[in-house]
Design a protein around this motif. Structure first.
Motif: not given
Ligand code: ZN
Ligand code: ZN
Ligand code: FE
Length: 763
Positions: A15-24
């Protein structure tokens, strides 16, 4: 169409490391539908799609994860395919009992740095520019999950432009929680010590720069607290800072704009450059070059502690210009021995006698975190202080630990919480003698427990009954009705060093524990010990012969007293021309003599740190100190590293008799051998003593692994010589790599011992 679905749960720093946009983006590339969300224990993903593409997606996650992410586990479960359209980022699912690591603060990234200095960018020269890959984290996080309302950015409402970036999965600032711009975010201003605002925004930065150019002292609100800054090339300014701060000699940390400016002052190896420019951006101790920096920055030192500008505000302050300082002193904005200040009002009140101006901003600092300090040993980082950039990253354990709290020592305090395969070693808290620091200690224990969802089942403490941490542990255990465990200080040192070197807790090692002081179960103060043990138990095999510490702290502050006391203990005369003798007045010597003879307030110590103090005083290197370990640090700095001779020492049973060392030194002084040579010989002597102890432990117990722990091992010359000798003999020296060799490691060691015993008891 043949489709499959999977649910994926990922733990680690995600979290807080750009993980969700990466997954997206990864999901879109693989034509998957579904969603991703933060949970309190990591990231949950649900995907539906073509079987090959689903599998490819899962495989690519660890390979292409963002730079700052650290994946611990990926758990995949099969689901029946559902009809979903598109891929979405959905709101967090906060389950209180779960936990996840929190990202440390991250130095400004190169993309943000480019934008900061691009006049076309809407954040041109904006001191709070950040993105998913950089910026404040731990210092602004009040709670998990890491979402804006749980940070000190909660009060700033995003403008439409920032909101657009924040919500656009293709943007570098997608879900960057501290995202802000000049329109909607925090801003800076400058105040006089009496609270008069004289400029804001760009004008405030320029005004601060003018003050620094003029040789003034500026208090600067940074990331984890305040710094006091001045021109490091201006001796009058540095002298003024020293006198106002009441800090006569302790080295100041320095900051430069980039590696190129730093190179004029220090030697920078490629591994040092890498460490300086890492996302952690610590202070790195580097060999000093002759330069026009003021000698007062770090008197009697061979190394300078330098860091790179790690926030946009620092970059603006240090931006190179004709005639502008290429290095600033950046020392913790605190009063001596008190914690670094983090609030505007408290800083103005506390520092108004020191700073000529205050560069402030309105982004609150949730917790104070000091700069980390690291040196390189064999080209690898060796911690002296573990704080910003590293904490609260957990130390990963080889096996699961119960939920426990280890409260650590009195000086250089850190505490440690464990659960699952994580040890959350706190950032450097400081010396608990100070009331403010002790308040911080208690507050941070509560925060860490809450953030990492740890409910201790046992509390671990040092054996010293008067440590504030011990008293806290006992009171807390009573209030919460929890069992306690007391751990010997140097046993904790040993356990920390072995576990962070990935040894099994049952492996027997030798412990060459050369330290300042630690409470021994025999009522003496230990610190020059050869232990044999593991996380279960230890034996004290050898130790320095005890000598009196007349007046306790009085002898720590005055190495000259330690020198005379050591000579007295070994039945050696006090040579009347010796610097240690001359450093004390006739009256002081008489009182000392009386005190020693009558044994009044003379606790006994086997401390190696005190032996270094005594020798430094005998050589006239340092007879009284103004900061911890000053005498030993200056002795190391003056020692000739190429000296090969050494003094003998003898063993009297399990006690190491240093009389031959003392007489050898006094004789070499009489023979007018240089101080550098004698100091060099003394270092070789202790390295050979370490080797001798290792050989004995090997002979008696077949040990071949030796951990080197204790504050004395901050001495790099001694460390290198000892490692060389041990390796040469076929032994394996194990040095600290994840925690400092000083008392910053003690809480971790306490936790490892308690955890091992607790598990064993359950079996
Ligand atoms: Zn960035
Ligand atoms: Zn904005
Ligand atoms: Fe210690």
């Amino acid at each position: 169409m043949n489709q499959i679905a999977r649910e994926i749960h990922i733990t680690g720093i995600v979290q807080g490391v750009g993980f969700r946009p990466f997954i997206y983006n990864l999901a879109l590339e693989n034509n998957l539908t579904g969603w991703v969300r933060n949970s309190a224990s990591g990231v949950d993903i649900s995907v539906t799609g073509d079987p090959e593409e689903v599998m490819a997606f899962i495989q690519q996650i660890p390979i292409h994860a963002p730079r700052l992410a650290q994946i611990d586990t990926i758990e995949v479960t099969e689901k029946s395919p559902q009809h979903q359209t598109g891929f979405k980022i959905v709101p967090s699912n906060n389950v209180m009992s779960d936990f996840m690591p929190v990202s440390p603060d991250v130095a400004i990234c190169s993309d943000c740095q480019t934008e900061l200095f691009s006049s076309a960018d809407r954040r041109f020269r904006y001191p709070f520019i950040n993105c998913t890959n950089c910026g404040p984290r731990f210092t602004i996080i009040a709670d998990t999950p890491y979402d804006r309302p749980n940070t000190t950015m909660a009060a700033f409402t995003m403008c439409p432009d920032c909101r657009g970036e924040y919500e656009d999965p293709t943007d570098r600032r997608f879900h960057a929680q501290p995202v802000a711009c000049p329109v909607c975010g925090p801003h800076v201003w400058i105040e006089t010590p009496s609270g008069l605002i004289t400029a804001d925004q760009e004008a405030a930065i320029q005004s601060a720069r003018q003050h620094l150019t003029d040789g003034k002292i500026v208090a600067i609100k940074g990331l984890g607290g305040f710094h006091l800054a001045c021109d490091a090339g201006n001796t009058a300014a540095v002298a003024m800072l020293r006198s106002r701060k009441g800090r006569p000699a302790k080295p100041f940390a320095l900051m430069s704009f980039d590696i190129a400016s730093m190179r004029q002052f220090v030697e920078i190896s490629s591994s040092a450059e890498q460490l300086l420019s890492s996302p952690q951006a610590p202070i790195v101790l580097l060999p000093k070059r002759s330069s026009d920096l003021s000698e007062l920055v770090a008197p009697q030192q061979k190394n300078l502690g330098f860091m790179l500008a790690y926030t946009p505000l620092h970059l603006l302050l240090l931006e190179p210009a004709e005639g502008y300082p290429k290095a600033l002193v950046m020392t913790s904005g605190n009063l001596t021995d008190e914690p670094i200040l983090r609030e505007n009002d408290a800083a103005i009140e506390g520092l108004s006698g020191i700073a000529d101006a205050f560069l402030l901003h309105d982004r609150p600092i949730y917790r104070r975190v000091d700069d980390s300090v690291i040196t390189l040993v064999e080209d690898q980082p060796y911690f002296l202080r573990r704080a910003r950039g590293y904490a609260p990253n957990p130390i990963r354990l080889g096996q699961s630990a119960p939920q426990l709290l280890a409260v650590g020592p009195q000086m250089k305090n850190t505490f440690c919480l464990t659960r699952d395969r994580y040890a959350f070693l706190s950032h450097h808290i400081g010396d608990l003698d100070d009331w403010e620091t002790f308040q911080d200690f208690q507050r941070e224990i509560d925060h860490y427990q809450h953030l990492f969802r740890v409910k201790p089942e046992i509390i671990v403490h040092d054996l010293h009954p008067d440590y504030a941490s011990t008293r806290y542990a006992l009171l807390r255990a009573k209030a919460d009705n929890l069992p306690v465990l007391g751990v010997q200080h140097h046993h904790a040192h040993l356990a920390a060093a072995m576990i962070e070197n990935h040894l099994d807790p049952e492996t027997m090692v030798g412990g060459l524990i050369f330290d300042g002081s630690g409470y021994g179960p025999d009522g003496t103060i230990w610190g020059g010990e050869a232990l044999a043990g593991n996380c279960d138990s230890y034996q004290r095999k050898y130790h320095l012969k005890t000598v009196p510490l007349p007046g306790g702290d009085a002898s720590i502050r005055k190495p000259a007293r330690m020198a005379l006391s050591t000579l007295w203990a070994y039945g050696l005369d006090w040579p009347q021309s010796n610097p240690a003798y001359l450093a004390l007045s006739q009256q002081e010597r008489e009182i000392l003599q009386f005190q020693l003879n009558a044994q009044i307030n003379t606790p006994q110590t086997s401390s190696m740190g005190r032996l270094f103090d005594a020798v430094a005083a005998l050589l006239g290197v340092r007879e009284s100190i103004s900061y911890e370990a000053q005498a030993a640090i200056e002795l190391e700095a003056i020692a000739d590293p190429h000296e090969k001779e050494y003094y003998p020492c003898v063993l009297d049973g399990s006690a190491i008799d240093v009389a031959p060392i003392l007489s050898g030194i006094l004789k070499d002084l009489d023979d007018r051998l240089s101080i550098a040579a004698i100091a060099g010989r003394f270092h070789q002597t202790i390295a050979h003593l370490a080797l001798d102890l290792a050989i004995r432990l090997h002979r008696e117990l077949h040990l071949s692994r030796f951990v080197l722990s204790g504050g004395v091992w901050q001495n790099q010359l001694l460390l290198k010589q000892t490692m060389f000798l041990l390796e040469n003999e076929g032994f394996i020296p194990l040095i600290h790599r994840q925690t400092p060799p000083n008392d910053g490691c003690v809480a971790f060691g306490q936790a490892m011992i308690a955890s091992y015993r607790y598990q064993k008891q359950k079996e």
